[in-house]
Scaffold this active site. Sequence first.
Site, PDB file in Angstrom:
ATOM      1  CG  ASP A   1      -1.848  -1.179   1.248  1.00 43.78           C
ATOM      2  OD1 ASP A   1      -1.700  -2.067   0.395  1.00 43.78           O
ATOM      3  OD2 ASP A   1      -2.709  -1.226   2.135  1.00 43.78           O
TER       4      ASP A   1
ATOM      5  CD  GLU B   1      -0.911  -6.056   8.906  1.00 45.87           C
ATOM      6  OE1 GLU B   1      -1.136  -5.608  10.056  1.00 45.87           O
ATOM      7  OE2 GLU B   1      -1.393  -5.561   7.872  1.00 45.87           O
TER       8      GLU B   1
HETATM    9  C1  9WN Z   1      -6.032  -2.483   2.077  1.00 44.90           C
HETATM   10  C2  9WN Z   1      -5.170  -7.555   4.086  1.00 44.90           C
HETATM   11  C3  9WN Z   1      -4.479  -6.421   3.344  1.00 44.90           C
HETATM   12  C4  9WN Z   1      -3.294  -6.918   2.497  1.00 44.90           C
HETATM   13  C5  9WN Z   1      -2.472  -5.767   1.936  1.00 44.90           C
HETATM   14  C6  9WN Z   1      -2.066  -4.854   3.095  1.00 44.90           C
HETATM   15  C7  9WN Z   1      -3.316  -4.363   3.831  1.00 44.90           C
HETATM   16  C8  9WN Z   1      -5.407  -3.103   3.327  1.00 44.90           C
HETATM   17  C9  9WN Z   1      -5.396  -2.069   4.424  1.00 44.90           C
HETATM   18  O1  9WN Z   1      -4.046  -5.468   4.319  1.00 44.90           O
HETATM   19  O2  9WN Z   1      -4.082  -3.565   2.945  1.00 44.90           O
HETATM   20  O3  9WN Z   1      -6.232  -3.471   1.120  1.00 44.90           O
HETATM   21  O4  9WN Z   1      -6.499  -1.778   4.932  1.00 44.90           O
HETATM   22  O5  9WN Z   1      -4.339  -1.548   4.771  1.00 44.90           O
HETATM   23  O6  9WN Z   1      -1.289  -3.799   2.657  1.00 44.90           O
HETATM   24  O7  9WN Z   1      -1.336  -6.267   1.268  1.00 44.90           O
HETATM   25  O8  9WN Z   1      -3.775  -7.692   1.445  1.00 44.90           O
HETATM   26  O9  9WN Z   1      -4.232  -8.312   4.786  1.00 44.90           O
END
Ligand code: 9WN
Length: 498
Positions: free
Chosen positions: A235, A467
């Site tokens: 992100d 995470e």
């Molecule tokens: C937005 C779910 C996701 C991962 C992504 C990570 C994070 C989301 C957020 O979480 O993104 O999609 O709300 O920050 O960056 O890689 O798939 O684990």
Amino acid sequence: MSHAAKRVRATGSSEPVDVPEHLGEADAETWRGAAAILSANWTGTHTVPSRTLYPHQWSWDAGFISIGLAHVAPDRAWRDLRSLFAAQWPDGRVPHIVFDPGVTERDYFPGPTFWTGGGPPGRGGVTHDGDLPAASGVPASGGLPIPNGRAASGEIGTSGNGAGPARLSSGIVQPPVHAVGAWEVYRRAPDEAATAELRWLYPRLVAQQEYLATARDVGGAGLAAIVHPWESGLDNSPCWDEALGAVPVAAEVLRRYARRDNQVVSSDHRPTDDDYARYLTIALSYRDGGYRDADLAVRHPFLVECPGFNALRGAAELALARIAEVVGADPAPHRDRAAAITRQLVDRLFVPATGMFHALDVRTGRHSPARCVNGLLPLVLPGLPAAQVASLVAVLESARFGVDSMPVPSYDRSAVDFDPFRYWRGPVWFNINWLLRSGLRTHGRDGLADRLRSALLDLARNSGYYEYFHPDSGAGIGSPAFSWTAALTLDLLAEPMG
Ligand code: 9WN
């Protein structure tokens, strides 16, 4: 399972779980802990990335999760993938989030109301019934979402995966790691039931690839453009900074929409408010254009070719070639596409001056100067020329990314804005390292691959299944009990050390 040795039944987690015999007691405990997380994060229809932070189903998470579930609950691995693909859009796109109707808007932002514009299902976010996407056999309808679109080609899907009511989704995508996941699940137990799963998935995986290869080829050179940093999965990586810089920070969007992520984990560990405001602005632009992909080049504020995303498209084609052989389809076009993507990546995104791949801003034609870990991911492509392989390995071994007791960080350690806490701007992530390790093995760099595996397993053993991780201390950051960290730990443990 790859480790076919006799298994011992163990207790101590929420469900009994088989532990591979080659594991000593300490690693057996690690195995049980990881399996327990996947059980706890299973909702009955799909696995959430994290109960606290991400209470819906995410696209690329599902691919990685399936790789771990293959070792402890293959049936759930297939159901998880089916649950995601039941939400595929008629144009072939697989949404980055499939919303659980049982979860309230308060529990995750941006939720279904944001993605649908608050209108009825079908305005933006769509409901799904699991039919085969139109793009699997006929041209997509210009990317326009069709609520409950019916199959336009021969095969009939049933009503979803039997997973309950129709679900809403976001309208953006994530890296297509699902063909690799499906192949990993299949190859560990290649029986009739698994073959049937591949038959169901194959046309859907092809449609997913087709969407990315056509609707998203905004630059016209064969590489897919992402329309939002969230589509990369990385992100707030510094490789989006320049392209994002052109998007104005509209402070009122953050007044209109309240973030939830930084109420759950420390705001120092998450994207900044300015970046978040831009994320929302870009998503609103795409949503308000009806999630159409026609003319993106002239109207969309963020269009970037990501080396990681495109490398994973190539890896997906190679997995599809294997799947095609099982389901009686022609593998050759998949191999050809993988070779083409590899060539296009080298031509367009490899920067000789840094020896690695860089994101390309389609709007300006400029490469991002940032050296980010997605620029190493083309290593997953077996057809990557030897010169690029050698160059990426040198970068991987350099002080910028070097593997020693710690796995590879998400950003160049020597960069002035390297931030060991802030999400994709420094911390270590399990999924990326798992991919890098697999790429190193593909290119016969077994020594480095083994070091990476040991470093990853030490993190899981010592810090747990977070995470992401501090790239110096290894301390866990973000959400604890994170599904893909647990899943990929299982996969690494499953392999007896050579
Ligand atoms: C937005 C779910 C996701 C991962 C992504 C990570 C994070 C989301 C957020 O979480 O993104 O999609 O709300 O920050 O960056 O890689 O798939 O684990």
